[in-house]
Design a protein around this motif. Structure first.
Motif, PDB file in Angstrom:
ATOM      1  N   ALA A  69      -2.883   8.059  -1.310  1.00  0.00           N
ATOM      2  CA  ALA A  69      -3.504   7.538  -0.093  1.00  0.00           C
ATOM      3  C   ALA A  69      -5.015   7.765  -0.054  1.00  0.00           C
ATOM      4  O   ALA A  69      -5.667   7.343   0.897  1.00  0.00           O
ATOM      5  CB  ALA A  69      -2.856   8.181   1.132  1.00  0.00           C
ATOM      6  N   ALA A  78      -1.526   7.627   6.693  1.00  0.00           N
ATOM      7  CA  ALA A  78      -1.509   6.456   5.821  1.00  0.00           C
ATOM      8  C   ALA A  78      -0.231   5.677   6.064  1.00  0.00           C
ATOM      9  O   ALA A  78       0.820   6.263   6.335  1.00  0.00           O
ATOM     10  CB  ALA A  78      -1.593   6.878   4.354  1.00  0.00           C
ATOM     11  N   LEU A  85       0.101   1.041  -0.462  1.00  0.00           N
ATOM     12  CA  LEU A  85      -0.771   1.536   0.599  1.00  0.00           C
ATOM     13  C   LEU A  85      -1.396   0.363   1.347  1.00  0.00           C
ATOM     14  O   LEU A  85      -2.010  -0.513   0.745  1.00  0.00           O
ATOM     15  CB  LEU A  85      -1.876   2.421   0.006  1.00  0.00           C
ATOM     16  N   VAL A  86      -1.215   0.333   2.669  1.00  0.00           N
ATOM     17  CA  VAL A  86      -1.829  -0.698   3.509  1.00  0.00           C
ATOM     18  C   VAL A  86      -3.188  -0.194   3.989  1.00  0.00           C
ATOM     19  O   VAL A  86      -4.198  -0.887   3.877  1.00  0.00           O
ATOM     20  CB  VAL A  86      -0.926  -1.043   4.716  1.00  0.00           C
ATOM     21  N   GLU A  87      -3.187   1.023   4.522  1.00  0.00           N
ATOM     22  CA  GLU A  87      -4.431   1.599   5.036  1.00  0.00           C
ATOM     23  C   GLU A  87      -4.233   3.080   5.296  1.00  0.00           C
ATOM     24  O   GLU A  87      -3.124   3.525   5.562  1.00  0.00           O
ATOM     25  CB  GLU A  87      -4.844   0.899   6.338  1.00  0.00           C
ATOM     26  N   GLY A  88      -5.330   3.828   5.229  1.00  0.00           N
ATOM     27  CA  GLY A  88      -5.310   5.239   5.566  1.00  0.00           C
ATOM     28  C   GLY A  88      -6.516   5.575   6.411  1.00  0.00           C
ATOM     29  O   GLY A  88      -7.566   4.949   6.280  1.00  0.00           O
ATOM     30  N   VAL A  89      -6.352   6.573   7.288  1.00  0.00           N
ATOM     31  CA  VAL A  89      -7.444   6.938   8.178  1.00  0.00           C
ATOM     32  C   VAL A  89      -7.362   8.429   8.529  1.00  0.00           C
ATOM     33  O   VAL A  89      -6.291   8.930   8.833  1.00  0.00           O
ATOM     34  CB  VAL A  89      -7.432   6.057   9.457  1.00  0.00           C
ATOM     35  N   LEU A 100      -2.696   2.035  13.567  1.00  0.00           N
ATOM     36  CA  LEU A 100      -2.339   2.020  12.150  1.00  0.00           C
ATOM     37  C   LEU A 100      -0.885   1.566  11.974  1.00  0.00           C
ATOM     38  O   LEU A 100      -0.580   0.749  11.107  1.00  0.00           O
ATOM     39  CB  LEU A 100      -2.543   3.425  11.563  1.00  0.00           C
ATOM     40  N   LYS A 103      -0.076  -2.105  11.867  1.00  0.00           N
ATOM     41  CA  LYS A 103      -0.359  -2.854  10.642  1.00  0.00           C
ATOM     42  C   LYS A 103       0.874  -2.994   9.759  1.00  0.00           C
ATOM     43  O   LYS A 103       0.840  -3.675   8.761  1.00  0.00           O
ATOM     44  CB  LYS A 103      -1.505  -2.216   9.895  1.00  0.00           C
TER      45      LYS A 103
END
Length: 104
Positions: A69, A78, A85-89, A100, A103
């Motif tokens: 991630a 994530a 993996l689409v997105e991590g923050v 998140l 998504k």
């Protein structure tokens, strides 16, 4: 649904078996991580996120799962869809985690 604990040895299995996964990366020394624990558990039981697998990963003890991630701060969240993996923050705000999850 319960929050499950994943390790380097089980992480890929969770991604393979579940279409939608959200991961909370934490460390035992991280106060913000501890404070978010009940929120994450509550989100895992929220009917809006039915069908999403919620995982906890100790970022210090599981470097391979952390690399998947690109974890750069804690707590870090994530989302993975179909193993990708689409997105991590990095965040400690519940609204950011809900966004998140949207998504997926």
């Amino acid at each position: 649904m319960a929050v499950e604990i994943a390790t380097d040895s089980t992480f890929n299995q969770f991604l393979e078996k579940n279409d939608k996964v959200v991961v909370k990366y934490f460390a035992n020394w991280c106060g913000s991580c501890r404070l978010f624990k009940p929120k994450f558990k509550r989100l895992s039981n929220d009917e809006r996120f039915e069908g999403v697998t919620f995982l906890d990963v100790n970022a210090e003890e599981n470097p391979e799962a952390r690399k998947k991630a690109g974890v750069n701060n804690l707590p870090f969240f994530a989302v993975f869809k179909n193993g990708v993996l689409v997105e991590g923050v990095p965040t400690s705000k519940e609204d950011a985690v809900v966004e998140l999850l949207g998504k997926l």
